[in-house]
Design a protein around this motif. Structure first.
Motif: not given
Length: 99
Positions: A27-35
């Protein structure tokens, strides 16, 4: 069709565990940032999402360092039959950049 493609960084990575049948799970936690483009306008998007990988993919994911950026292929499902919380089920990924 329930299909997801996402570029995200790994911000939390749980220890590899095994189901009673001996199948590896990570199990993981993912972080996304963008347009993203919405109605012809650019919109900044940032979020974190829970994710899980199963089988040999779980073993590969568990070996990745925190902070690595990956392109994820997968689908979205609830965490259990009784829950409404969603998480990404990773069916494949490629490393984009490492730490």
């Amino acid at each position: 069709m329930n299909r997801l493609r996402l570029r995200a960084g790994i911000v939390v990575l749980a220890a590899l565990r095994y189901t009673p049948a001996g199948i590896p799970v990570c199990e993981a936690r993912l972080k996304h940032g963008g347009a993203a483009i919405e109605a012809g306008l650019e919109r900044q998007v940032e979020f974190e999402v829970a994710a899980v990988a199963v089988g040999s993919l779980a073993e590969q994911l568990a070996a990745e360092p925190l902070g690595v950026i990956i392109d994820v292929d997968g689908f979205i499902a609830t965490t259990s039959r009784r829950s409404q919380r969603l998480r990404v089920h990773i069916t494949g990924y490629t490393r984009v950049s490492g730490v």
